[in-house]
Design a protein around this motif. Structure first.
Motif, short mmCIF file in Angstrom:
data_model
loop_
_atom_site.label_atom_id
_atom_site.label_comp_id
_atom_site.label_asym_id
_atom_site.label_seq_id
_atom_site.Cartn_x
_atom_site.Cartn_y
_atom_site.Cartn_z
N ARG A 169 0.83 -1.21 0.00
CA ARG A 169 0.00 0.00 0.00
C ARG A 169 0.86 1.26 0.00
O ARG A 169 0.59 2.22 -0.71
CB ARG A 169 -0.92 0.00 1.23
N ASP A 170 1.91 1.25 0.82
CA ASP A 170 2.81 2.40 0.89
C ASP A 170 4.02 2.23 -0.02
O ASP A 170 4.65 3.22 -0.42
CB ASP A 170 3.27 2.63 2.33
N SER A 171 4.39 0.98 -0.33
CA SER A 171 5.51 0.70 -1.23
C SER A 171 5.03 -0.31 -2.27
O SER A 171 5.14 -1.53 -2.06
CB SER A 171 6.71 0.13 -0.45
N PRO A 172 4.46 0.17 -3.36
CA PRO A 172 3.83 -0.73 -4.34
C PRO A 172 4.73 -1.86 -4.83
O PRO A 172 4.24 -2.93 -5.17
CB PRO A 172 3.45 0.22 -5.48
N GLU A 190 4.49 -6.58 -5.77
CA GLU A 190 5.03 -7.29 -6.93
C GLU A 190 6.07 -8.32 -6.51
O GLU A 190 6.08 -9.45 -6.98
CB GLU A 190 5.64 -6.30 -7.91
N ILE A 191 6.94 -7.95 -5.57
CA ILE A 191 7.97 -8.88 -5.11
C ILE A 191 7.34 -10.06 -4.37
O ILE A 191 7.66 -11.22 -4.61
CB ILE A 191 8.97 -8.16 -4.19
N LEU A 196 8.30 -15.72 3.51
CA LEU A 196 8.69 -16.22 2.19
C LEU A 196 7.79 -15.59 1.14
O LEU A 196 6.63 -15.26 1.41
CB LEU A 196 8.56 -17.75 2.13
N THR A 197 8.30 -15.40 -0.04
CA THR A 197 7.52 -14.89 -1.16
C THR A 197 6.93 -16.06 -1.95
O THR A 197 7.33 -17.22 -1.76
CB THR A 197 8.39 -14.04 -2.08
N LEU A 198 6.01 -15.75 -2.85
CA LEU A 198 5.44 -16.82 -3.67
C LEU A 198 6.49 -17.47 -4.56
O LEU A 198 6.40 -18.67 -4.86
CB LEU A 198 4.29 -16.29 -4.52
N SER A 199 7.49 -16.71 -4.98
CA SER A 199 8.52 -17.31 -5.83
C SER A 199 9.27 -18.41 -5.08
O SER A 199 9.68 -19.40 -5.68
CB SER A 199 9.48 -16.25 -6.35
N ALA A 200 9.45 -18.26 -3.77
CA ALA A 200 10.07 -19.32 -2.96
C ALA A 200 9.08 -20.45 -2.71
O ALA A 200 9.42 -21.64 -2.83
CB ALA A 200 10.57 -18.75 -1.64
#
Length: 255
Positions: free
Chosen positions: A168-171, A175-176, A201-205
């Motif tokens: 919200r504050d850092s779009p 994406e990351i 963890l991110t979705l890429s991980a």
């Protein structure tokens, strides 16, 4: 994975969205769900160890998975060859009641399963942002690719610590965090929906794991999940899981 179907009326082509697929396993109660999920996950771990000599699993915290984690600790697995890490954790001391690390040490890492290698996301640093680089390095070099991931979901549709207000504050953070492939396996998160900052963890991980489970309980959560699966315009993080996963996640649900 198909997300739409086409129909024609005369010369008009109409594209209609269809619900994203789920591999559903439905149970009458939490005890039977915990037992079945523990057996399925243990089989995945044994298979990974047979193929590669080791296995890596990322697990969710909170109140829902407690019975499952206890049941998993009792499964026959070559635990010294298993690496366990949280899908996410609050930036609190590991002895804090809201720590996912504490939960896993008290439930999963007991008996024979205590021999598993635990990889915390928390470090004794004042903020997750200050610890992000060493956490990124360790996850990338020692935890990936994962073999199994068990995700929970909140009533707001969040998974891991990827909340609907992420970015919200850092779009760029959205994406990351929700990118299905990328170089950032972890992310420091601050959200108005939670009192503490977090590491996740991110979705890429998460999507490096060939075995991906969604463990949710209660009618309200199932309604949120079904709504996200059916709505191609949904911005809920769980929709990103369903739409981006290399294969349909296995849903384990009970009322």
């Amino acid at each position: 994975m198909r997300t739409a179907t086409e129909r024609r009326y005369g010369g008009l082509r109409i594209v209609e969205p269809i619900a994203l697929p789920l591999d559903e396993h439905l149970f009458d109660d939490g005890a039977s769900l915990a037992d079945a999920l523990a057996k399925a996950v243990a089989a995945d771990l044994r298979g990974a160890i047979a193929r590669r000599g080791s296995a890596r699993i990322a697990l969710s915290g909170g109140s829902t998975p407690r019975a499952f984690l206890t049941a998993l600790s009792k499964q026959t697995v070559d635990w010294p060859h298993v690496t366990v890490l949280p899908v996410d954790d609050r930036w609190v001391h590991p002895r804090h009641e809201r720590s996912n690390e504490k939960l896993m040490r008290e439930t999963l890492l007991q008996g024979a399963a205590a021999a598993a290698r635990f990889m915390p996301l928390y470090r004794p640093s004042p903020s997750p942002e200050a610890a992000l680089l060493p956490v990124l390095s360790r996850v990338a070099n020692e935890a990936l690719p994962l073999d199994v991931v068990v995700l929970g979901m909140g009533e707001d549709g969040h998974v891991a610590s990827l909340f609907p207000d992420l970015g919200r504050d850092s779009p760029g953070l959205r994406e990351i965090g929700l990118q299905p492939s990328g170089r950032a396996p972890a992310l420091a998160v601050r959200t108005a929906n939670a009192p503490e900052p977090r590491m996740t963890l991110t979705l890429s991980a998460i999507f490096t794991a060939p075995s991906l489970y969604l463990h949710i309980e209660g009618a309200k959560k199932k309604a949120v999940l079904e709504g996200a699966a059916a709505d191609p315009t949904s911005l809920l993080p769980v929709r990103a899981v369903l739409a981006g996963a290399p294969r349909p996640p296995s849903l384990y649900w009970c009322p």
